[in-house]
Design an enzyme around this catalytic site. Structure first.
Site, PDB file in Angstrom:
ATOM      1  CB  SER A 229      27.422  33.912  34.281  1.00  0.00           C
ATOM      2  OG  SER A 229      26.130  34.490  34.376  1.00  0.00           O
TER       3      SER A 229
ATOM      4  CE1 TYR B 132      29.432  38.758  31.997  1.00  0.00           C
ATOM      5  CE2 TYR B 132      27.424  37.456  32.104  1.00  0.00           C
ATOM      6  CZ  TYR B 132      28.524  38.004  32.718  1.00  0.00           C
ATOM      7  OH  TYR B 132      28.739  37.797  34.069  1.00  0.00           O
TER       8      TYR B 132
HETATM    9  N1  LIG Z   1      27.671  40.296  39.792  1.00  0.00           N
HETATM   10  C1  LIG Z   1      26.937  39.461  39.078  1.00  0.00           C
HETATM   11  O1  LIG Z   1      25.695  39.576  39.037  1.00  0.00           O
HETATM   12  C2  LIG Z   1      27.607  38.326  38.352  1.00  0.00           C
HETATM   13  C3  LIG Z   1      26.813  37.232  37.953  1.00  0.00           C
HETATM   14  C4  LIG Z   1      27.411  36.171  37.296  1.00  0.00           C
HETATM   15  C5  LIG Z   1      28.768  36.191  37.043  1.00  0.00           C
HETATM   16  N2  LIG Z   1      29.525  37.265  37.431  1.00  0.00           N
HETATM   17  C6  LIG Z   1      30.956  37.248  37.117  1.00  0.00           C
HETATM   18  O2  LIG Z   1      31.684  37.396  38.322  1.00  0.00           O
HETATM   19  C7  LIG Z   1      32.988  37.902  38.004  1.00  0.00           C
HETATM   20  C8  LIG Z   1      33.322  39.015  38.988  1.00  0.00           C
HETATM   21  O3  LIG Z   1      32.410  40.092  38.795  1.00  0.00           O
HETATM   22  P1  LIG Z   1      31.824  40.935  40.006  1.00  0.00           P
HETATM   23  O4  LIG Z   1      30.357  40.731  40.011  1.00  0.00           O
HETATM   24  O5  LIG Z   1      32.573  40.688  41.243  1.00  0.00           O
HETATM   25  O6  LIG Z   1      32.082  42.414  39.443  1.00  0.00           O
HETATM   26  P2  LIG Z   1      32.928  43.642  40.053  1.00  0.00           P
HETATM   27  O7  LIG Z   1      32.529  43.888  41.466  1.00  0.00           O
HETATM   28  O8  LIG Z   1      32.770  44.742  39.073  1.00  0.00           O
HETATM   29  O9  LIG Z   1      34.429  43.109  40.042  1.00  0.00           O
HETATM   30  C9  LIG Z   1      35.094  42.871  38.811  1.00  0.00           C
HETATM   31  C10 LIG Z   1      36.571  42.636  39.075  1.00  0.00           C
HETATM   32  O10 LIG Z   1      37.215  42.389  37.807  1.00  0.00           O
HETATM   33  C11 LIG Z   1      38.344  43.221  37.692  1.00  0.00           C
HETATM   34  N3  LIG Z   1      38.637  43.547  36.295  1.00  0.00           N
HETATM   35  C12 LIG Z   1      37.781  44.054  35.370  1.00  0.00           C
HETATM   36  N4  LIG Z   1      38.427  44.287  34.217  1.00  0.00           N
HETATM   37  C13 LIG Z   1      39.727  43.922  34.416  1.00  0.00           C
HETATM   38  C14 LIG Z   1      40.895  43.926  33.607  1.00  0.00           C
HETATM   39  N5  LIG Z   1      40.865  44.407  32.343  1.00  0.00           N
HETATM   40  N6  LIG Z   1      42.057  43.468  34.129  1.00  0.00           N
HETATM   41  C15 LIG Z   1      42.109  43.023  35.411  1.00  0.00           C
HETATM   42  N7  LIG Z   1      41.038  42.989  36.225  1.00  0.00           N
HETATM   43  C16 LIG Z   1      39.863  43.433  35.736  1.00  0.00           C
HETATM   44  C17 LIG Z   1      37.983  44.489  38.498  1.00  0.00           C
HETATM   45  O11 LIG Z   1      39.159  45.128  38.977  1.00  0.00           O
HETATM   46  P3  LIG Z   1      39.803  46.490  38.410  1.00  0.00           P
HETATM   47  O12 LIG Z   1      38.684  47.355  37.926  1.00  0.00           O
HETATM   48  O13 LIG Z   1      40.532  47.027  39.604  1.00  0.00           O
HETATM   49  O14 LIG Z   1      40.727  46.027  37.321  1.00  0.00           O
HETATM   50  C18 LIG Z   1      37.231  43.865  39.675  1.00  0.00           C
HETATM   51  O15 LIG Z   1      38.154  43.454  40.663  1.00  0.00           O
HETATM   52  C19 LIG Z   1      32.934  38.345  36.545  1.00  0.00           C
HETATM   53  O16 LIG Z   1      33.596  37.408  35.740  1.00  0.00           O
HETATM   54  C20 LIG Z   1      31.443  38.379  36.241  1.00  0.00           C
HETATM   55  O17 LIG Z   1      31.189  38.159  34.876  1.00  0.00           O
HETATM   56  C21 LIG Z   1      28.970  38.326  38.086  1.00  0.00           C
END
Ligand SMILES: NC(=O)c1ccc[n+]([C@@H]2O[C@H](COP(=O)([O-])OP(=O)(O)OC[C@H]3O[C@@H](n4cnc5c(N)ncnc54)[C@H](OP(=O)(O)O)[C@@H]3O)[C@@H](O)[C@H]2O)c1
Length: 268
Positions: free
Chosen positions: A142, A156
């Site tokens: 991130s 985080y």
């Molecule tokens: N969205 C943003 O603004 C942003 C910015 C920078 C970085 N990121 C990073 O991008 C990555 C993906 O996030 P996203 O934005 O796509 O969020 P998201 O839409 O909430 O997706 C998160 C994914 O992680 C999985 N997950 C969460 N806890 C888990 C666990 N204990 N075991 C296995 N799977 C798990 C969830 O699946 P289940 O709930 O089905 O397990 C879901 O598929 C993360 O690492 C986040 O920190 C996001």
């Protein structure tokens, strides 16, 4: 770029950035292993991608915050004779509030998923990549991993900074061995992230130019890993933020992050 005959494993493939990685890799012909907790979501995505791209898609429902989960995933794939060529370590979430507001179990689970889990998955799958002389690893970090720590979401930024440094070390160790490693550093990206941690209303007040759709984030990351870029920041706004934070004296950058993040990360 085609990945036909390659196998890609994506953690957190049931939503957001991970689901978009699955779609983008499927469009490039890769066979997929989709990992997350919500099996129904994985099943629906697997059915869609098999039908659209004539690829093999396996799903593994696993909670990667459980310490032996990566071993279980690895053992299942070994038993099935599946060798992973592309690893997208992506599963994650954010925990609003100050450090003492959340109990230790919640912090422990966070570290297990966001730090230990990424390191463990890499430790399991990298040796095979090196032995075969081909691999692609993307850690979804991130912008938070490249700027000062915020108030709220206490671990985080630290977890994401770990991934940047980890990717840099791995890239140095894998240099010339056919394995490229990239830390993808997105800023605000439309996904379920802010719904899961209940900060949607707070971040919705931020200007829209600060947000990106997940598709260009993922396309840029796949391009970056092919080119061997070790740290990749998608989007002009995010690049500007990272540049500014590096250009400013450190205390100024820290003060800006401190002031801004209190609102949308519930740092008070
Ligand atoms: N969205 C943003 O603004 C942003 C910015 C920078 C970085 N990121 C990073 O991008 C990555 C993906 O996030 P996203 O934005 O796509 O969020 P998201 O839409 O909430 O997706 C998160 C994914 O992680 C999985 N997950 C969460 N806890 C888990 C666990 N204990 N075991 C296995 N799977 C798990 C969830 O699946 P289940 O709930 O089905 O397990 C879901 O598929 C993360 O690492 C986040 O920190 C996001």
């Amino acid at each position: 770029m085609t990945y036909r005959e390659k196998w890609a494993l994506i953690t957190g493939a049931s939503a957001g950035i991970g689901a978009v990685f699955a779609k983008a890799l499927a469009a490039r012909g890769a066979n997929l292993v989709l990992v997350a907790r919500r099996e129904d979501r994985l099943r629906a995505l697997a059915d869609e991608l098999r039908a659209a791209h004539a690829i093999d898609v396996r799903i593994i429902a696993a909670d990667l915050a459980v310490d032996d989960a990566p071993d279980t995933v690895f053992a299942r794939l070994k038993a099935d004779g599946v060798d992973i060529d592309i690893l997208v370590n992506n599963a994650g979430f954010g925990m609003p509030g100050v450090y003492t507001e959340n109990d230790w179990q919640a912090h422990r689970d966070f570290i297990e998923l966001m730090v230990t889990g990424y390191a463990h998955m890499t430790h399991l799958f990298l040796p095979g990549m090196l032995a075969r002389g081909y691999g692609r690893i993307i850690h979804v970090s991130s912008v938070a991993g490249l700027v000062a720590g915020s108030s709220g979401h206490t671990l985080y930024g630290a977890s994401k900074a770990f991934l940047v440094s980890f990717a840099q070390s791995l890239a140095a160790e894998c240099d010339g061995k056919g394995v490229n490693v990239t830390a993808l550093c997105p800023g605000f990206t439309y996904s379920e992230f802010h719904d899961v941690n209940d900060t949607r209303a707070l971040v919705s007040a931020l200007p829209k130019y600060m947000f990106m759709a997940p598709e260009p984030v993922v396309e840029g990351a796949l391009d970056a890993v092919e080119k061997g870029h070790v740290v990749y920041v998608p989007g002009a706004w995010n690049k500007f933020v990272v540049w500014l934070m590096k250009a400013l004296p450190r205390p100024w950058g820290a003060a800006i992050v401190r002031g801004q993040s209190k609102s949308f990360r519930r740092g008070d």
